[in-house]
Scaffold this motif. Structure first.
Motif, PDB file in Angstrom:
ATOM      1  N   GLN A 138       0.826  -1.205   0.000  1.00 39.63           N
ATOM      2  CA  GLN A 138       0.000   0.000   0.000  1.00 39.63           C
ATOM      3  C   GLN A 138       0.862   1.256   0.000  1.00 39.63           C
ATOM      4  OE1 GLN A 138      -2.385  -0.951   3.483  1.00 39.63           O
ATOM      5  NE2 GLN A 138      -4.188  -1.350   2.213  1.00 39.63           N
ATOM      6  N   ALA A 139       1.978   1.240   0.733  1.00 46.21           N
ATOM      7  CA  ALA A 139       2.885   2.386   0.758  1.00 46.21           C
ATOM      8  C   ALA A 139       3.500   2.615  -0.620  1.00 46.21           C
ATOM      9  CB  ALA A 139       3.979   2.168   1.804  1.00 46.21           C
ATOM     10  N   GLN A 140       3.874   1.530  -1.306  1.00 46.57           N
ATOM     11  CA  GLN A 140       4.426   1.678  -2.652  1.00 46.57           C
ATOM     12  C   GLN A 140       3.372   2.171  -3.636  1.00 46.57           C
ATOM     13  OE1 GLN A 140       6.472  -2.261  -3.192  1.00 46.57           O
ATOM     14  NE2 GLN A 140       8.258  -0.947  -3.554  1.00 46.57           N
ATOM     15  N   LEU A 141       2.144   1.681  -3.496  1.00 45.59           N
ATOM     16  CA  LEU A 141       1.069   2.140  -4.378  1.00 45.59           C
ATOM     17  C   LEU A 141       0.796   3.632  -4.184  1.00 45.59           C
ATOM     18  CD1 LEU A 141      -1.384  -0.875  -4.054  1.00 45.59           C
ATOM     19  CD2 LEU A 141      -0.245  -0.131  -6.160  1.00 45.59           C
ATOM     20  N   ALA A 142       0.828   4.087  -2.931  1.00 42.19           N
ATOM     21  CA  ALA A 142       0.609   5.511  -2.665  1.00 42.19           C
ATOM     22  C   ALA A 142       1.708   6.352  -3.305  1.00 42.19           C
ATOM     23  CB  ALA A 142       0.551   5.756  -1.158  1.00 42.19           C
ATOM     24  N   ALA A 143       2.960   5.863  -3.229  1.00 45.48           N
ATOM     25  CA  ALA A 143       4.073   6.580  -3.853  1.00 45.48           C
ATOM     26  C   ALA A 143       3.947   6.564  -5.374  1.00 45.48           C
ATOM     27  CB  ALA A 143       5.397   5.960  -3.415  1.00 45.48           C
ATOM     28  N   LEU A 144       3.523   5.440  -5.943  1.00 42.00           N
ATOM     29  CA  LEU A 144       3.325   5.354  -7.390  1.00 42.00           C
ATOM     30  C   LEU A 144       2.225   6.301  -7.850  1.00 42.00           C
ATOM     31  CD1 LEU A 144       3.595   1.486  -7.728  1.00 42.00           C
ATOM     32  CD2 LEU A 144       5.058   3.121  -8.949  1.00 42.00           C
ATOM     33  N   GLN A 145       1.177   6.408  -7.061  1.00 42.51           N
ATOM     34  CA  GLN A 145       0.055   7.274  -7.447  1.00 42.51           C
ATOM     35  C   GLN A 145       0.490   8.737  -7.510  1.00 42.51           C
ATOM     36  OE1 GLN A 145      -3.455   7.390  -4.841  1.00 42.51           O
ATOM     37  NE2 GLN A 145      -4.715   7.107  -6.682  1.00 42.51           N
ATOM     38  N   ARG A 146       1.399   9.144  -6.626  1.00 41.53           N
ATOM     39  CA  ARG A 146       1.872  10.526  -6.658  1.00 41.53           C
ATOM     40  C   ARG A 146       3.131  10.691  -7.513  1.00 41.53           C
ATOM     41  NH1 ARG A 146       2.958   8.889  -1.183  1.00 41.53           N
ATOM     42  NH2 ARG A 146       5.229   8.784  -0.799  1.00 41.53           N
ATOM     43  N   GLY A 147       3.580   9.604  -8.156  1.00 34.12           N
ATOM     44  CA  GLY A 147       4.744   9.675  -9.036  1.00 34.12           C
ATOM     45  C   GLY A 147       6.061   9.801  -8.313  1.00 34.12           C
ATOM     46  N   ASP A 148       6.140   9.306  -7.103  1.00 37.52           N
ATOM     47  CA  ASP A 148       7.331   9.406  -6.262  1.00 37.52           C
ATOM     48  C   ASP A 148       8.163   8.124  -6.394  1.00 37.52           C
ATOM     49  OD1 ASP A 148       9.237   9.746  -4.298  1.00 37.52           O
ATOM     50  OD2 ASP A 148       7.821   9.731  -2.617  1.00 37.52           O
ATOM     51  N   ALA A 149       9.079   8.100  -7.357  1.00 33.33           N
ATOM     52  CA  ALA A 149       9.886   6.904  -7.599  1.00 33.33           C
ATOM     53  C   ALA A 149      10.765   6.568  -6.399  1.00 33.33           C
ATOM     54  CB  ALA A 149      10.740   7.087  -8.845  1.00 33.33           C
ATOM     55  N   ALA A 150      11.312   7.579  -5.740  1.00 34.23           N
ATOM     56  CA  ALA A 150      12.168   7.338  -4.575  1.00 34.23           C
ATOM     57  C   ALA A 150      11.359   6.699  -3.449  1.00 34.23           C
ATOM     58  CB  ALA A 150      12.800   8.642  -4.106  1.00 34.23           C
ATOM     59  N   GLY A 151      10.108   7.129  -3.301  1.00 27.14           N
ATOM     60  CA  GLY A 151       9.243   6.559  -2.269  1.00 27.14           C
ATOM     61  C   GLY A 151       8.897   5.114  -2.533  1.00 27.14           C
ATOM     62  N   VAL A 152       8.931   4.702  -3.807  1.00 26.53           N
ATOM     63  CA  VAL A 152       8.707   3.295  -4.161  1.00 26.53           C
ATOM     64  C   VAL A 152       9.994   2.507  -3.955  1.00 26.53           C
ATOM     65  CG1 VAL A 152       7.993   1.708  -5.990  1.00 26.53           C
ATOM     66  CG2 VAL A 152       7.006   4.002  -5.883  1.00 26.53           C
ATOM     67  N   PHE A 153      11.104   3.071  -4.429  1.00 23.83           N
ATOM     68  CA  PHE A 153      12.396   2.380  -4.439  1.00 23.83           C
ATOM     69  C   PHE A 153      12.884   2.038  -3.028  1.00 23.83           C
ATOM     70  CE2 PHE A 153      17.103   2.341  -5.150  1.00 23.83           C
ATOM     71  CZ  PHE A 153      17.123   1.281  -6.055  1.00 23.83           C
ATOM     72  N   CYS A 154      12.548   2.862  -2.039  1.00 27.51           N
ATOM     73  CA  CYS A 154      13.058   2.618  -0.688  1.00 27.51           C
ATOM     74  C   CYS A 154      12.474   1.353  -0.070  1.00 27.51           C
ATOM     75  CB  CYS A 154      12.809   3.827   0.212  1.00 27.51           C
ATOM     76  SG  CYS A 154      11.086   4.052   0.721  1.00 27.51           S
ATOM     77  N   PHE A 155      11.345   0.856  -0.612  1.00 27.08           N
ATOM     78  CA  PHE A 155      10.745  -0.381  -0.099  1.00 27.08           C
ATOM     79  C   PHE A 155      11.167  -1.604  -0.904  1.00 27.08           C
ATOM     80  CE2 PHE A 155       7.765   2.897   1.418  1.00 27.08           C
ATOM     81  CZ  PHE A 155       7.710   2.570   2.761  1.00 27.08           C
ATOM     82  N   ALA A 156      12.001  -1.398  -1.936  1.00 29.32           N
ATOM     83  CA  ALA A 156      12.515  -2.528  -2.708  1.00 29.32           C
ATOM     84  C   ALA A 156      13.598  -3.233  -1.894  1.00 29.32           C
ATOM     85  CB  ALA A 156      13.084  -2.045  -4.035  1.00 29.32           C
ATOM     86  N   SER A 157      13.581  -4.553  -1.925  1.00 31.63           N
ATOM     87  CA  SER A 157      14.565  -5.329  -1.158  1.00 31.63           C
ATOM     88  C   SER A 157      15.960  -5.115  -1.717  1.00 31.63           C
ATOM     89  CB  SER A 157      14.213  -6.817  -1.225  1.00 31.63           C
ATOM     90  OG  SER A 157      14.382  -7.306  -2.542  1.00 31.63           O
ATOM     91  N   PRO A 158      16.995  -5.396  -0.921  1.00 33.78           N
ATOM     92  CA  PRO A 158      18.371  -5.239  -1.420  1.00 33.78           C
ATOM     93  C   PRO A 158      18.610  -5.992  -2.724  1.00 33.78           C
ATOM     94  CG  PRO A 158      18.394  -5.537   0.948  1.00 33.78           C
ATOM     95  CD  PRO A 158      16.977  -5.742   0.505  1.00 33.78           C
ATOM     96  N   ARG A 159      18.083  -7.205  -2.860  1.00 29.01           N
ATOM     97  CA  ARG A 159      18.287  -7.963  -4.101  1.00 29.01           C
ATOM     98  C   ARG A 159      17.553  -7.309  -5.261  1.00 29.01           C
ATOM     99  NH1 ARG A 159      15.604 -13.861  -3.570  1.00 29.01           N
ATOM    100  NH2 ARG A 159      16.610 -13.820  -1.523  1.00 29.01           N
ATOM    101  N   ASN A 160      16.392  -6.702  -4.976  1.00 29.62           N
ATOM    102  CA  ASN A 160      15.649  -5.978  -6.002  1.00 29.62           C
ATOM    103  C   ASN A 160      16.423  -4.742  -6.434  1.00 29.62           C
ATOM    104  OD1 ASN A 160      13.768  -4.523  -7.543  1.00 29.62           O
ATOM    105  ND2 ASN A 160      12.068  -4.974  -6.184  1.00 29.62           N
ATOM    106  N   GLN A 161      16.948  -3.989  -5.482  1.00 37.65           N
ATOM    107  CA  GLN A 161      17.683  -2.770  -5.802  1.00 37.65           C
ATOM    108  C   GLN A 161      18.950  -3.055  -6.600  1.00 37.65           C
ATOM    109  OE1 GLN A 161      18.312  -0.197  -2.438  1.00 37.65           O
ATOM    110  NE2 GLN A 161      16.132  -0.001  -1.975  1.00 37.65           N
ATOM    111  N   GLN A 162      19.559  -4.206  -6.367  1.00 33.14           N
ATOM    112  CA  GLN A 162      20.746  -4.563  -7.141  1.00 33.14           C
ATOM    113  C   GLN A 162      20.420  -4.728  -8.619  1.00 33.14           C
ATOM    114  OE1 GLN A 162      22.418  -8.069  -5.354  1.00 33.14           O
ATOM    115  NE2 GLN A 162      23.279  -6.977  -3.605  1.00 33.14           N
ATOM    116  N   VAL A 163      19.197  -5.176  -8.912  1.00 35.45           N
ATOM    117  CA  VAL A 163      18.786  -5.417 -10.300  1.00 35.45           C
ATOM    118  C   VAL A 163      18.195  -4.165 -10.943  1.00 35.45           C
ATOM    119  CG1 VAL A 163      17.218  -6.755 -11.770  1.00 35.45           C
ATOM    120  CG2 VAL A 163      18.391  -7.861  -9.860  1.00 35.45           C
TER     121      VAL A 163
END
Length: 320
Positions: A200-225
């Motif tokens: 839900q936090a990532q969806l809220a960030a996506l709705q407002r176009g906040d890529a950084a707000g989405v990226f901070c909830f990505a797991s370390p393995r996700n961020q590496q990719v």
């Protein structure tokens, strides 16, 4: 591990009614259920299901056994002795919502691991045959939630001298959960938040176009990719992810646990991307894979639920 606390509900200044149909009796059943979860006596939970539910589950078990044995369909109506016992694992595999409703919060809160703590919050009799008991629960990883045990008053047969007697008893109908702070969304990963809230936090960030707000909830393995952030921002503009940006609305459709530390969250998103047809909008269904990071995870991610991946699984158009 802290045991569930609190006193049984009842009146003041007199002896409470503790008959089998009373609120006090329902409270004691809820307490017994929580104690069984805390001591991992899962098979003993089956005694708190109505006889009709047990009969249906045994019927399904026997049917599956006969199907696996290659017996004809007509033989499915002939139960045998091999299906007359039921383990808790079989109950979870066979049960359907009309029998017993257990959601993803209950899975994390009491089913998959012993809760770190469980505290009585409130008791409420909603109808003569419906009772709800709420607990504040903290999981082993530190997630904070509220679980509601829903009990149904039903008739049951009990042994009596030289026969049986009809009694009323409280049985488990459902265990449902919600975040401890349901109106709040996190700004960063923390152990107290579950996978549904992370999505839900990532969806809220996506709705407002906040890529950084989405990226901070990505797991370390996700961020590496998908990282760094600039690359992640460009990825969100790809056709499969573009419907997520500034979307009109999003609904969490389902959350299931593939493993104790892996949750799959299915999300329906209504996009604001024009379809070229008046009054027609695009709806895309996505699958979020959210993983509980281990205690050894670095960067402040220990014991936090974080997103491993997001994938579209269907897309269609419908009239707004």
């Amino acid at each position: 591990m802290a045991a569930a606390g609190g006193a049984a509900p009842g009146g003041e200044g007199g002896e409470a009614d503790i008959g089998p149909s009373s609120v006090e009796a329902a409270f004691q059943v809820a307490q017994s259920l929580m104690e069984l979860f805390q001591t991992r006596q899962h098979d003993a939970l089956i005694q708190h299901l109505p006889e009709a539910v047990i009969d249906r589950l045994l019927e399904r078990k026997a049917s599956r056994q006969r199907e696996q044995a290659g017996l004809p369909i007509t033989a499915l109506q002939q139960p045998d002795e091999t299906g007359q016992s039921l383990s808790f694992e079989e109950l979870l595999a066979l049960a359907q919502p009309p029998d017993l409703e257990l959601d993803s919060y209950s899975a994390r809160g009491v089913l998959l691991a012993v809760p770190r703590s469980a505290t009585v919050l409130s008791s409420l009799r909603l109808a003569p045959t419906l009772f709800r008991q709420r607990y504040e629960v903290t999981t082993q990883s530190g997630e904070e939630m509220v679980l509601t045990f829903e009990l149904q008053l039903e008739e049951a047969l009990e042994p009596k001298y030289r026969g049986l007697q009809l009694v009323h008893k409280w049985f488990l109908k459902a265990i449902k959960g919600e975040p401890a702070c349901p109106g709040e969304l996190p700004l960063k990963p923390e152990p107290r938040w579950g996978p549904e809230t992370i999505v839900q936090a990532q969806l809220a960030a996506l709705q407002r176009g906040d890529a950084a707000g989405v990226f901070c909830f990505a797991s370390p393995r996700n961020q590496q990719v998908t990282g760094p952030l600039e690359r992640f921002e460009a990825m969100l503009q790809m056709p499969q992810y573009r419907p997520l940006l500034h979307h009109e609305s999003a609904d969490l459709l389902r959350c299931v646990h593939m493993k104790p530390d892996v949750a799959i969250v299915i999300v329906g998103v209504r996009s604001n991307i024009p379809t070229g047809e008046p009054g027609v909008t695009q709806r895309v269904v996505y699958s979020w894979t959210v993983r509980l990071q281990g205690q050894a995870a670095s960067g402040g991610c220990a014991d936090c639920w974080m997103t491993d991946s997001v994938s579209p699984i269907s897309q269609n158009l419908f009239t707004a």
